[in-house]
Design an enzyme around this catalytic site. Structure first.
Site, short mmCIF file in Angstrom:
data_model
loop_
_atom_site.label_atom_id
_atom_site.label_comp_id
_atom_site.label_asym_id
_atom_site.label_seq_id
_atom_site.Cartn_x
_atom_site.Cartn_y
_atom_site.Cartn_z
N HIS A 9 48.89 36.43 40.25
CA HIS A 9 48.76 36.08 38.77
C HIS A 9 50.33 35.83 38.47
O HIS A 9 51.26 36.42 38.62
CB HIS A 9 48.52 37.00 37.72
CG HIS A 9 47.06 37.61 37.77
ND1 HIS A 9 46.15 37.08 37.08
CD2 HIS A 9 46.55 38.39 38.81
CE1 HIS A 9 45.04 37.56 37.49
NE2 HIS A 9 45.20 38.45 38.19
N ASP A 132 42.47 31.39 34.74
CA ASP A 132 41.69 32.64 34.37
C ASP A 132 41.50 32.79 32.99
O ASP A 132 42.65 32.64 32.07
CB ASP A 132 42.38 33.81 34.90
CG ASP A 132 41.83 34.97 35.61
OD1 ASP A 132 40.54 34.80 36.09
OD2 ASP A 132 42.27 36.13 35.68
N GLU A 194 36.81 46.62 39.59
CA GLU A 194 38.21 47.17 39.43
C GLU A 194 38.13 48.17 38.38
O GLU A 194 38.55 49.38 38.49
CB GLU A 194 39.09 45.93 39.00
CG GLU A 194 40.55 46.33 38.74
CD GLU A 194 41.34 45.02 38.28
OE1 GLU A 194 40.89 44.19 37.69
OE2 GLU A 194 42.64 45.59 38.32
ZN LIG Z 1 44.11 40.31 39.23
#
Ligand SMILES: [Zn+2]
Length: 328
Positions: A9, A132, A194
């Protein structure tokens, strides 16, 4: 070792040095940044939980106030990648957060793409971009992200993805959007497994048709989901330090990486948010080798997998493969 990184990121890549320079250039919040960085160092880049990590991500993103700030961050990131011998990277821009901050996404993207391409050309690093959306912001803001992503298809943007809180933004909400992304010609990826269970990984694969999964940790809890990943050939973007830093795992040795390898799942190794986790891709390779006793061949295998899983045309992949083999 020449490397490829697929899960990285831009906002989370900001080093302490870059963040401090950004705040200094504005002469406003340097003391606040220094205090924050000191706190981060004191707890060794570990967060109480995922929510605290998201808050840290927002803190950093708030210091990217203009397209020029974003470009500065992108240039610094590409220099970091060059120092680590990363030859190709797909960098994620939290486009959802740019829009949430009421900034012009087009201007921000054009600035980062130009900055990264300029430094990349000098340092031999090629960059593509993933837009994203923030899944817990809901579908409509994510659609806005997708629309801008589509405008920059073939101009540096290769994929659309979702990240953030899986529980507050389940895959079920984004089924139509992923279909639209595919129809527009974009590749797709999704963070999953996650902060939620194996069902979240299954949903990302079966409902969203995600071509790659960010993390996918929870897949290890369900043999059927591991089989699904293997049979459909869906690669995982594994980030060891990240999973410990956000509290998903107690320690690196708890990571199911060896299980993924045993099960024949395609694994790539990534740094995710190197600035926020105090790591680098090089460090992640070292950690994988030391923690799990992996061989050099296995480490090179992560890079071969990353080329295979990259959102590039076959001809570009084979060119990249040749360049990396020559460098090896
Ligand atoms: Zn990530």
């Amino acid at each position: 070792m020449p490397k490829v990184e697929l899960h990285l990121h831009l906002e989370g890549s900001l080093s302490s040095q870059t963040l401090r320079e950004l705040s200094r250039s504005k002469g406003t919040c340097e003391a606040e940044v220094d205090r924050w960085l000191e706190g981060l160092r004191r707890r060794n880049f570990r967060y109480e939980n995922f929510q605290e990590f998201i808050a840290a991500y927002k803190f950093v993103a708030r210091h990217l106030e203009s397209p020029a700030d974003y470009a500065f961050a992108a240039e610094r990131l590409v220099e970091d990648l060059a120092r680590q011998n990363v030859r190709y990277a797909e960098v994620t821009l939290s486009a959802g957060m740019v829009l949430w901050k009421k900034q012009g996404l087009e201007a921000v993207f054009e600035a980062v793409a130009r900055g990264a391409a300029d430094v990349g050309a000098q340092r031999g690093v090629r960059i593509n971009w993933i837009f994203d959306a923030v899944r817990h912001f809901g579908v409509e803001p994510a659609r806005e992200v997708l629309q801008v992503a589509a405008r920059y298809l073939d101009k540096g943007v290769v994929a659309f993805g979702i990240g953030g809180d899986e529980v507050r933004g389940p895959a079920e909400l984004f089924v139509d959007l992923y279909r639209e992304a595919r129809d527009l010609g974009l590749h797709t990826t999704a963070h999953a497994g996650e902060t939620a269970g194996p069902q979240s990984v299954r949903a990302a694969v079966e409902l969203l048709g995600a071509e790659r999964i960010g993390h996918g940790l929870a897949a290890a809890q369900d043999p059927a989901v591991l089989a699904l990943l293997r049979e459909r050939g869906v690669p995982l973007e594994v980030s060891l330090t990240s999973n410990v830093a956000t509290g998903a795992l107690a320690q690196v040795s708890d990571h199911p990486l060896p299980r993924f390898l045993d099960e024949g799942v395609c694994v790539t190794l990534n740094s995710d948010d190197p600035g926020l986790f105090g790591t680098t891709l090089e460090q992640e390779f070292r950690l994988a080798a030391e923690t799990f006793g992996l061989s050099r061949e296995q480490l090179e295998g992560f890079t071969a997998n990353a080329i295979h899983a990259a959102f590039l045309a076959e001809a570009e992949k084979s060119e990249l493969r040749k360049a990396l083999q020559a460098a090896l």
